[in-house]
Design an enzyme around this catalytic site. Sequence first.
Site, PDB file in Angstrom:
ATOM      1  CG  ASP A   1      -1.983  -1.096   1.143  1.00  0.00           C
ATOM      2  OD1 ASP A   1      -2.121  -1.724   0.073  1.00  0.00           O
ATOM      3  OD2 ASP A   1      -2.663  -1.336   2.168  1.00  0.00           O
ATOM      4  CB  THR A   2       3.951   2.300   1.072  1.00  0.00           C
ATOM      5  OG1 THR A   2       4.565   1.013   1.262  1.00  0.00           O
ATOM      6  CG2 THR A   2       3.097   2.651   2.301  1.00  0.00           C
TER       7      THR A   2
END
Length: 466
Positions: A214-215
């Site tokens: 998610d990064t």
Amino acid sequence: MQSAVLLLAAAGAASAQLITTSEPPLSDIKAAAATAVPSSPVSNVQGLAFKNFYQIWLENIDYGNASDDSNQKYLASKGIELTNFWAVAHPSEPNYASTAAGDQFAMDNDDFIQIPANVSTVVDLLDTKGISWGEYQESLPYAGFQGFNYSNQQTYANDYVRKHNPLILFDNVAGNASRASQIKNFTSLWSDIENNSLPQWAFITPNMTNDAHDTNISFASVWERNFIEKLENYTDFWNESLILLTFDETGDYPIQNKVFSVLLGGAIPSNLVGTVDNTFYTHYSTLATVQANWGLPSLGRWDCGANIFQIVSNKTGYTNYQVDTTNLYLNSSFIGPLSTNTYSNYSSVWPVPATGNESCSAGHGILDSVKATWGALAPTYNYTSPFPFDTASHKDVNVPFSRNGTTWISGVNNTALTTKTSNSTGSTTGTSTSSSAVPSHTGAASVNSASGALALAAGAVLAFAL
Ligand SMILES: *[C@@H]1O[C@H](CO)[C@@H](O)[C@H](O)[C@H]1NC(C)=O
Ligand SMILES: *[C@@H]1O[C@H](CO)[C@@H](O)[C@H](O)[C@H]1NC(C)=O
Ligand SMILES: *[C@@H]1O[C@H](CO)[C@@H](O)[C@H](O)[C@H]1NC(C)=O
Ligand SMILES: *[C@@H]1O[C@H](CO)[C@@H](O)[C@H](O)[C@H]1NC(C)=O
Ligand SMILES: *[C@@H]1O[C@H](CO)[C@@H](O)[C@H](O)[C@H]1NC(C)=O
Ligand SMILES: *[C@@H]1O[C@H](CO)[C@@H](O)[C@H](O)[C@H]1NC(C)=O
Ligand SMILES: *[C@@H]1O[C@H](CO)[C@@H](O)[C@H](O)[C@H]1NC(C)=O
Ligand SMILES: *[C@@H]1O[C@H](CO)[C@@H](O)[C@H](O)[C@H]1NC(C)=O
Ligand SMILES: *[C@@H]1O[C@H](CO)[C@@H](O)[C@H](O)[C@H]1NC(C)=O
Ligand SMILES: *[C@@H]1O[C@H](CO)[C@@H](O)[C@H](O)[C@H]1NC(C)=O
Ligand SMILES: *[C@@H]1O[C@H](CO)[C@@H](O)[C@H](O)[C@H]1NC(C)=O
Ligand SMILES: *[C@@H]1O[C@H](CO)[C@@H](O)[C@H](O)[C@H]1NC(C)=O
């Protein structure tokens, strides 16, 4: 969809396990957590090249993006950079399954999959010599948690996800309370370090923020470097260990599924620190490497012919395959029971492992229980090959990725595998350029879509509505 909750009163379990196809209600998690007890068996079995094997996986980054990152470069400079290490499928979950069981069973999804108990894993291999093992899944709410995910309770952001937890996918592990209790969180990692109760084999999964999912690579590499530098200070974790840093798969699916990887740890001889190893490896090589290191048998699946990390293969006399990867993708699944591909890739038949007198790459034959369970059946593939390769048709059974919208289309155009050679046998297989026939889809895939609640007695087979 309604949350489906299965309560499994497993043999010897201190508490009921929540087995859910979605995120369980927090009240249920808290109730189960109150009685869940993590366990940390220890052992001290010497190996040829290392005493401990720990792997840490990040998520979804293309090779070049990782190799360009300054912190990844820094980590590589502290160990051996692996420039030819391959994931075996897309999306995440089949890759995690592969490192535990030597196959991905045609999984082409991240669904709630339960792999039947007659499929053996690395745990069964380690158990033959009493080699301790465990998993550390960041943000797992309690040891042995079997829900689909667990979100951050302040922000509700993605945190722990089952699809990144290799051993929980296998009933052979998850359905055994004592084994499930060895699947722990990072709180337990630090307490196991403090208590000198680290296992000799461990799989470490950061949460969805830290693992880049998610990064991005920059964020995850800063996290990873800090994590490694902290761990390096603990001699029990570091000194006699081989530590693999890798990625589950590339972020872009159509490209070759090669992932940037690094070997670290005190087991690496000082003259090899800062070197590069171009040997062809896959996620299956982690299995072949631990087998060769500790003299363990094979699962008889793709671990059987997998190349072994040189740090170990150099001590065994085993010569790794050289593989021409020109036309190799390893970016799709093939035919099997966990495919949801409604066009071509589903077969209800579980692939049958090798059970004959194959020595397999590590040279220690095949696990007795695998032979006993599967031995009456003919192996599905030639598992002595270094990766899924159909010797009958001389084709790479993993096909170039293609999809139409959200629909996966695979198995439609198998690309010929270019010549691969083995300098251990001197054999050479030829090339072929013909396409294979499209296999027909014969039924529903084994993907869980259970709803409602069931109570299962101890030892019961978990049979979901498929
Ligand atoms: C977690 O589960 C919930 C359903 O319970 C779902 O809405 C959500 O997308 C899941 N998150 C992840 C990351 O799988
Ligand atoms: C980690 O697991 C332990 C033991 O199962 C549990 O008590 C603890 O709350 C968990 N920690 C986190 C951060 O979820
Ligand atoms: C992931 O773990 C870190 C600690 O390593 C924590 O600060 C962060 O909140 C977690 N991420 C999420 C989304 O829960
Ligand atoms: C459960 O796991 C333990 C530890 O690995 C093993 O000794 C035991 O035989 C397993 N039980 C079953 C029923 O498989
Ligand atoms: C590791 O130990 C060294 C020496 O004690 C210390 O300077 C350093 O801050 C420690 N690193 C971490 C990340 O804890
Ligand atoms: C890799 O880097 C390129 C160029 O910066 C970027 O466009 C792409 O999205 C990145 N892909 C992945 C999977 O990290
Ligand atoms: C393995 O042996 C080869 C050939 O002797 C050597 O070049 C290589 O550095 C060795 N690698 C390791 C990891 O020991
Ligand atoms: C393994 O288990 C699956 C699912 O229960 C079953 O379909 C298959 O026949 C079993 N195979 C063997 C060899 O026992
Ligand atoms: C199986 O694969 C190995 C390695 O590629 C090859 O040497 C062997 O001839 C193959 N066996 C069969 C029966 O195709
Ligand atoms: C994908 O293929 C299916 C089946 O042929 C078709 O119904 C659908 O319209 C296609 N979708 C796209 C976006 O092309
Ligand atoms: C199959 O793949 C080859 C090589 O990439 C390509 O030339 C050919 O057009 C493809 N055929 C089909 C039917 O997609
Ligand atoms: C065998 O393969 C290894 C690994 O690729 C290579 O280093 C070595 O030179 C090869 N040996 C011979 C005799 O070709």
